[in-house]
Design a protein around this motif. Structure first.
Motif, short mmCIF file in Angstrom:
data_model
loop_
_atom_site.label_atom_id
_atom_site.label_comp_id
_atom_site.label_asym_id
_atom_site.label_seq_id
_atom_site.Cartn_x
_atom_site.Cartn_y
_atom_site.Cartn_z
N TRP A 97 25.74 11.41 22.40
CA TRP A 97 25.46 12.58 21.57
C TRP A 97 26.52 12.72 20.48
O TRP A 97 26.22 12.89 19.29
CB TRP A 97 25.39 13.85 22.42
CG TRP A 97 25.02 15.05 21.61
CD1 TRP A 97 23.96 15.15 20.75
CD2 TRP A 97 25.70 16.30 21.53
NE1 TRP A 97 23.96 16.38 20.16
CE2 TRP A 97 25.00 17.11 20.63
CE3 TRP A 97 26.84 16.81 22.17
CZ2 TRP A 97 25.39 18.41 20.33
CZ3 TRP A 97 27.23 18.11 21.88
CH2 TRP A 97 26.52 18.89 20.95
N TYR A 98 27.78 12.53 20.88
CA TYR A 98 28.85 12.69 19.87
C TYR A 98 28.83 11.55 18.85
O TYR A 98 29.18 11.74 17.69
CB TYR A 98 30.22 12.87 20.54
CG TYR A 98 30.38 14.30 21.01
CD1 TYR A 98 30.24 14.64 22.36
CD2 TYR A 98 30.58 15.32 20.10
CE1 TYR A 98 30.34 15.96 22.78
CE2 TYR A 98 30.67 16.65 20.51
CZ TYR A 98 30.54 16.97 21.84
OH TYR A 98 30.60 18.27 22.25
N ASN A 99 28.37 10.35 19.24
CA ASN A 99 28.24 9.28 18.26
C ASN A 99 27.18 9.66 17.24
O ASN A 99 27.35 9.45 16.04
CB ASN A 99 27.84 7.96 18.97
CG ASN A 99 28.93 6.90 18.78
OD1 ASN A 99 30.02 7.19 18.28
ND2 ASN A 99 28.62 5.68 19.16
N TRP A 100 26.08 10.27 17.73
CA TRP A 100 25.03 10.71 16.80
C TRP A 100 25.59 11.77 15.85
O TRP A 100 25.40 11.73 14.64
CB TRP A 100 23.84 11.28 17.59
CG TRP A 100 22.77 11.84 16.72
CD1 TRP A 100 21.84 11.15 16.00
CD2 TRP A 100 22.54 13.23 16.43
NE1 TRP A 100 21.05 12.01 15.29
CE2 TRP A 100 21.45 13.29 15.54
CE3 TRP A 100 23.16 14.42 16.86
CZ2 TRP A 100 20.95 14.50 15.05
CZ3 TRP A 100 22.65 15.63 16.38
CH2 TRP A 100 21.56 15.66 15.49
N LEU A 101 26.38 12.69 16.42
CA LEU A 101 26.96 13.78 15.62
C LEU A 101 27.96 13.19 14.61
O LEU A 101 27.97 13.57 13.44
CB LEU A 101 27.67 14.74 16.58
CG LEU A 101 27.78 16.21 16.19
CD1 LEU A 101 26.47 16.76 15.71
CD2 LEU A 101 28.29 17.01 17.39
N ARG A 102 28.76 12.19 15.05
CA ARG A 102 29.74 11.59 14.14
C ARG A 102 29.03 10.96 12.95
O ARG A 102 29.45 11.10 11.79
CB ARG A 102 30.58 10.51 14.87
CG ARG A 102 31.57 11.06 15.87
CD ARG A 102 32.17 9.94 16.72
NE ARG A 102 33.03 9.06 15.94
CZ ARG A 102 34.37 9.16 15.96
NH1 ARG A 102 34.97 10.09 16.69
NH2 ARG A 102 35.11 8.34 15.24
N GLN A 103 27.90 10.29 13.25
CA GLN A 103 27.16 9.62 12.17
C GLN A 103 26.68 10.66 11.16
O GLN A 103 26.83 10.49 9.95
CB GLN A 103 25.95 8.91 12.79
CG GLN A 103 25.37 7.85 11.89
CD GLN A 103 24.85 6.67 12.71
OE1 GLN A 103 24.47 6.87 13.86
NE2 GLN A 103 24.87 5.49 12.15
N ARG A 104 26.16 11.80 11.68
CA ARG A 104 25.67 12.87 10.80
C ARG A 104 26.81 13.46 9.98
O ARG A 104 26.69 13.70 8.79
CB ARG A 104 25.04 14.01 11.64
CG ARG A 104 23.73 13.70 12.32
CD ARG A 104 22.59 13.48 11.33
NE ARG A 104 22.32 14.60 10.46
CZ ARG A 104 21.37 15.51 10.70
NH1 ARG A 104 20.63 15.42 11.80
NH2 ARG A 104 21.13 16.50 9.86
#
Ligand code: BV8
Ligand code: ZN
Length: 243
Positions: free
Chosen positions: A65-72
């Protein structure tokens, strides 16, 4: 907007200004807010992910989830509201920016003195040896990441049920207590102890100006509750103050 001119005068005359920002200030940068219609938590429940228990249960899921958030967040750019606060900081000697956001956009806009109440998604912390370090890669290649000591690494942010960094919270309390003007920008004012800074500032004599697209539990104690987007209203407010 009537309040804008008067609030602009207050900004001009205030000897000390404190600013509290939330996810709403990054909404126009494309970072999803927590509670908004496209809110992050619509898909995920905070209890499931932004907690130490969730991380202990499934560090890989939480890191995905945090990787997705980092990408955003890496793809986002600071918007006019972030830049307006940089201008304000340059003009007011006693200026403190307090943010609940972990996206790093205030820093990327050029804000210098930032109190990060909930940590920073661009830093990691070791669960074993406690070391913490910056990592600005949009996504981490191997999940979950590990420290050089072999320990499991977590995002260096404050999850629900975790205490805020004491020094940062104390400094934020001091800033709002000593502020003549408190700007509250883009926060639903529902997460504590951050939200408690608003009534604390008010009780200490600060004038409170809220900028939000909707009402919040503290709109009623604001001297001005300016309804609209931070990316539009904040630059207008700062422009009036620089006249
Ligand atoms: C703690 C990092 C104790 C993670 C985050 C009952 C009552 C009171 C408190 C509690 C309670 N039950 C539980 C608690 C405690 C809990 C809490 O407050 N829960 C809430 C939900 C009730 N707090 C905690 O757990 C805190 N720790 O209390 O520890 C303790 C003490 C000692 C020892 C041990 C334990 C920790 C809280 C920190 C949690 N971590 N973030 C992550 O980000 O993944 S909080 C998370 O929410 C983000 O940081 C986010 O910033 C923050 C708050 O949300 P907002 O910023 O307000 O964003 P939101 O989407 O909600 O709202 C956006 C707003 O912008 C809206 O108003 C919208 O209208 C507006 N907007 C949208 N677009 C725009 C706009 N405005 C202007 N322009 C626009 N364009
Ligand atoms: Zn370590």
């Amino acid at each position: 907007m009537p309040g804008l001119d008067l609030a602009g005068d207050w900004v001009t005359r205030a000897a000390s200004v404190a600013v509290l920002t939330g996810a709403g200030i990054s909404a126009e940068s494309g970072v999803p807010t927590f509670r908004g219609p496209s809110g992050l938590w619509r898909r995920f429940r905070p209890e499931d992910l932004a907690t130490p228990e969730a991380f202990a249960r499934d560090p890989r899921l939480v890191w995905e989830w945090y990787n997705w958030l980092r990408q955003r967040m890496a793809a986002a750019r600071p918007n006019a509201a972030h830049f307006a606060l940089v201008k304000l900081e340059a003009r007011i000697a006693r200026f403190t920016l307090i943010t609940q956001n972990i996206d790093g956009l205030h820093e990327r806009a050029g804000s210098a003195k930032i109190l990060k109440l909930h940590g920073d998604i661009w830093r990691l912390r070791c669960m074993s040896c406690g070391a913490d370090w910056p990592d600005r890669r949009a996504t981490l290649p191997k999940l979950p990441p590990h420290c050089s000591c072999g320990g499991l690494a977590r995002p260096d942010i404050v999850w629900f049920g975790e205490p805020l960094p004491v020094g940062v919270l104390r400094a934020a309390e001091r800033a709002v207590t000593n502020a003549e003007l408190l700007l509250v920008i883009g926060t639903a004012a529902q997460v504590y102890p951050a939200a408690g800074l608003i009534p604390l500032g008010k009780a200490s004599g600060a004038k409170v100006v809220e900028i939000n697209t909707e009402d919040t539990p503290f709109s009623g104690i604001a001297d001005f509750a300016l309804r609209g987007k931070a990316g539009e209203l904040l630059p207008q407010l700062v422009e009036r103050a620089s006249r």
